[in-house]
Design an enzyme around this catalytic site. Structure first.
Site, PDB file in Angstrom:
ATOM      1  N   ASP A  96       0.796  -1.224   0.000  1.00  0.00           N
ATOM      2  CA  ASP A  96       0.000   0.000   0.000  1.00  0.00           C
ATOM      3  C   ASP A  96       0.830   1.277   0.000  1.00  0.00           C
ATOM      4  O   ASP A  96       0.390   2.316   0.490  1.00  0.00           O
ATOM      5  CB  ASP A  96      -0.936   0.002   1.221  1.00  0.00           C
ATOM      6  CG  ASP A  96      -0.204  -0.348   2.509  1.00  0.00           C
ATOM      7  OD1 ASP A  96       1.021  -0.121   2.591  1.00  0.00           O
ATOM      8  OD2 ASP A  96      -0.851  -0.873   3.444  1.00  0.00           O
ATOM      9  N   GLU A 118      -0.879  -9.038  -1.342  1.00  0.00           N
ATOM     10  CA  GLU A 118      -1.457  -8.540  -0.090  1.00  0.00           C
ATOM     11  C   GLU A 118      -2.650  -7.627  -0.369  1.00  0.00           C
ATOM     12  O   GLU A 118      -2.827  -6.577   0.239  1.00  0.00           O
ATOM     13  CB  GLU A 118      -0.406  -7.825   0.764  1.00  0.00           C
ATOM     14  CG  GLU A 118      -0.750  -7.820   2.242  1.00  0.00           C
ATOM     15  CD  GLU A 118       0.364  -7.288   3.114  1.00  0.00           C
ATOM     16  OE1 GLU A 118       0.570  -7.861   4.193  1.00  0.00           O
ATOM     17  OE2 GLU A 118       1.041  -6.307   2.730  1.00  0.00           O
ATOM     18  N   GLU A 132      -1.869   5.045   3.234  1.00  0.00           N
ATOM     19  CA  GLU A 132      -1.889   3.648   2.816  1.00  0.00           C
ATOM     20  C   GLU A 132      -3.281   3.107   2.510  1.00  0.00           C
ATOM     21  O   GLU A 132      -3.460   2.328   1.568  1.00  0.00           O
ATOM     22  CB  GLU A 132      -1.211   2.775   3.886  1.00  0.00           C
ATOM     23  CG  GLU A 132       0.284   2.971   4.005  1.00  0.00           C
ATOM     24  CD  GLU A 132       0.698   4.090   4.932  1.00  0.00           C
ATOM     25  OE1 GLU A 132       1.904   4.207   5.224  1.00  0.00           O
ATOM     26  OE2 GLU A 132      -0.188   4.870   5.377  1.00  0.00           O
ATOM     27  N   HIS A 207       6.084   4.348  15.855  1.00  0.00           N
ATOM     28  CA  HIS A 207       6.567   5.477  15.053  1.00  0.00           C
ATOM     29  C   HIS A 207       5.515   6.041  14.093  1.00  0.00           C
ATOM     30  O   HIS A 207       5.826   6.902  13.283  1.00  0.00           O
ATOM     31  CB  HIS A 207       7.784   5.051  14.227  1.00  0.00           C
ATOM     32  CG  HIS A 207       7.468   3.955  13.241  1.00  0.00           C
ATOM     33  ND1 HIS A 207       7.629   2.624  13.550  1.00  0.00           N
ATOM     34  CD2 HIS A 207       6.983   3.994  11.981  1.00  0.00           C
ATOM     35  CE1 HIS A 207       7.261   1.890  12.499  1.00  0.00           C
ATOM     36  NE2 HIS A 207       6.864   2.700  11.541  1.00  0.00           N
ATOM     37  N   ARG A 209       2.779   8.104  12.103  1.00  0.00           N
ATOM     38  CA  ARG A 209       2.484   9.542  12.086  1.00  0.00           C
ATOM     39  C   ARG A 209       1.114   9.861  12.680  1.00  0.00           C
ATOM     40  O   ARG A 209       0.909  10.956  13.209  1.00  0.00           O
ATOM     41  CB  ARG A 209       2.599  10.111  10.666  1.00  0.00           C
ATOM     42  CG  ARG A 209       1.588   9.554   9.688  1.00  0.00           C
ATOM     43  CD  ARG A 209       1.638  10.300   8.357  1.00  0.00           C
ATOM     44  NE  ARG A 209       2.890  10.107   7.655  1.00  0.00           N
ATOM     45  CZ  ARG A 209       3.132   9.122   6.808  1.00  0.00           C
ATOM     46  NH1 ARG A 209       2.214   8.197   6.599  1.00  0.00           N
ATOM     47  NH2 ARG A 209       4.272   9.027   6.187  1.00  0.00           N
ATOM     48  N   HIS A 240      12.819   5.318  16.353  1.00  0.00           N
ATOM     49  CA  HIS A 240      12.850   5.945  15.028  1.00  0.00           C
ATOM     50  C   HIS A 240      13.509   7.321  15.137  1.00  0.00           C
ATOM     51  O   HIS A 240      13.381   8.013  16.144  1.00  0.00           O
ATOM     52  CB  HIS A 240      11.415   6.079  14.504  1.00  0.00           C
ATOM     53  CG  HIS A 240      11.320   6.292  13.032  1.00  0.00           C
ATOM     54  ND1 HIS A 240      11.553   7.505  12.437  1.00  0.00           N
ATOM     55  CD2 HIS A 240      11.023   5.442  12.018  1.00  0.00           C
ATOM     56  CE1 HIS A 240      11.397   7.411  11.128  1.00  0.00           C
ATOM     57  NE2 HIS A 240      11.069   6.163  10.844  1.00  0.00           N
TER      58      HIS A 240
END
Length: 367
Positions: A96, A118, A132, A207, A209, A240
């Site tokens: 994605d 997938e 995504e 991590h 967003r 990260h």
């Protein structure tokens, strides 16, 4: 001979497509041309080296401070000449990413069939994960071969009205990748990775967003409270480098004795940590597949997940970024109150790559 142009660039994409390349190398009637997008160059080359796979082409799309629209622009500019030169029978993408979505659209515009590894993962929330969720829906619209990892993913596409003759159940190539890695690489050198590791330990990856700001503060506070409550358990966190992650993590967790903050680590080292941990605290998508493959419980610190299969079986638990929910999930897991069956992996049997190539060889026509 069937020719497949496989386009990938991020580390997860490479990990999940490399098994298809390796399987194709065993066959005389199919050829995979591996085209890198040029993103995440260092991590991409590290992932390729794990499988001994060499790219055939590289779009080199990476530019400083590039936006999502700049990525789209680069794919549309650089991929068509490769498709014209290779003349593939099918263009294959995985997952994605924005490059996967734009590759699929580019191939569709050029009348080349698209295969989507997938396919069918959904949260039904365009903002989580962003971008995504939108990307994988776009690929699903144009794909001629929707290669679904689970029956749930296949059912989601059915409900969306995706044509039945494009739907195939294959299993997840991530399980193929882990099977290959465990056969070829030693994942038991824990002390060499972290000489001062203490067991038992909990592995943390966070991590995303969507959690930046208040959500991340909540996650770090929950880890802090859990570590203070269980001083005999080490909490290991590869942090990260994004300032939105690194800042609050070091501010809230840096002084806690049994919290070990380490820099990002290579994939094989991460798998070693997963294999030997007690359980995982994560907001990652891939670890939700990897943890059950090692029989490890995963506490998912996201509001929604596209991998509900392990949640349904009790292998994973969805808690969001609520501090109290995370603390309670950690407590129940450490105290042994979470019971689940690790005997069946909901994501496949390690033979998805074979099924994918069988499907493409049986159903694609040679150009």
């Amino acid at each position: 001979m069937k020719t497949i142009l496989l386009v990938a660039g991020t580390r997860p994409e490479i990990i999940k497509t490399a098994p298809v390349v390796l399987e194709a190398q065993k066959r005389s009637d199919v050829k995979v041309v591996y085209c890198l997008t040029g993103q995440h160059k260092t991590m991409a080359m590290e992932a390729l080296s794990i499988f001994g796979v060499q790219p055939d082409d590289d779009l080199q799309i990476m530019r400083p401070n590039q936006t999502l629209n700049m990525i789209c622009e680069s794919v549309f500019a650089k991929l068509p000449p490769v498709i014209e030169r290779i003349k593939p029978d099918v263009v294959m993408v995985q997952g994605d990413t924005t490059t996967a979505a734009m590759t699929a659209l580019c191939a569709f515009n050029m009348k080349v069939p698209v295969a989507h590894i997938e396919a069918g993962l959904r949260t039904f929330n365009m903002d989580a994960p962003y971008p995504e969720e939108c990307n994988r829906r776009l690929v699903g619209v144009v794909a001629k071969y929707n290669l679904c990892p689970t029956t749930l993913a296949l059912d989601y596409l059915r409900r969306e009205g995706v044509p039945e003759n494009t739907l195939y159940l294959t299993g997840n190539t991530a399980v193929d990748a882990l099977r290959f890695i465990q056969e070829k690489h030693n994942l038991d050198q824990l002390e060499q990775i972290l000489p001062d590791v203490k067991t038992p330990y909990v592995l943390i990856t966070a991590h995303r967003r969507e959690s930046f700001g208040g959500g991340f503060q909540n996650i770090c506070t929950a880890i802090r409270e859990s570590a203070l409550r269980y001083p005999g358990v080490q909490f290991i966190y590869p942090v990260h480098l994004n300032p939105n992650v690194k800042g609050p993590v070091h501010e809230i967790l840096g002084s806690i004795v049994n919290v070990k903050l380490i820099p990002p680590i290579p994939y094989l080292e991460m798998l070693t940590l997963i294999k030997h941990c007690e359980f995982v605290l994560s907001d990652s998508g891939g670890i939700q597949e990897e943890a059950p493959s090692f029989g490890k419980h995963c506490i998912v610190m996201r509001e929604v997940t596209e991998r509900m299969e392990s949640v349904t079986l009790g292998m994973s638990e969805l808690v969001g970024t609520d501090t109290a929910k995370i603390i309670n999930a950690v407590r129940r897991t450490i105290e042994g109150k979470n019971k689940y069956d690790t005997g069946k992996n909901p994501y496949g049997d390690g033979h998805a790559s074979e099924k994918i190539l069988d499907i493409l060889q049986d159903h694609t026509s040679t150009r």
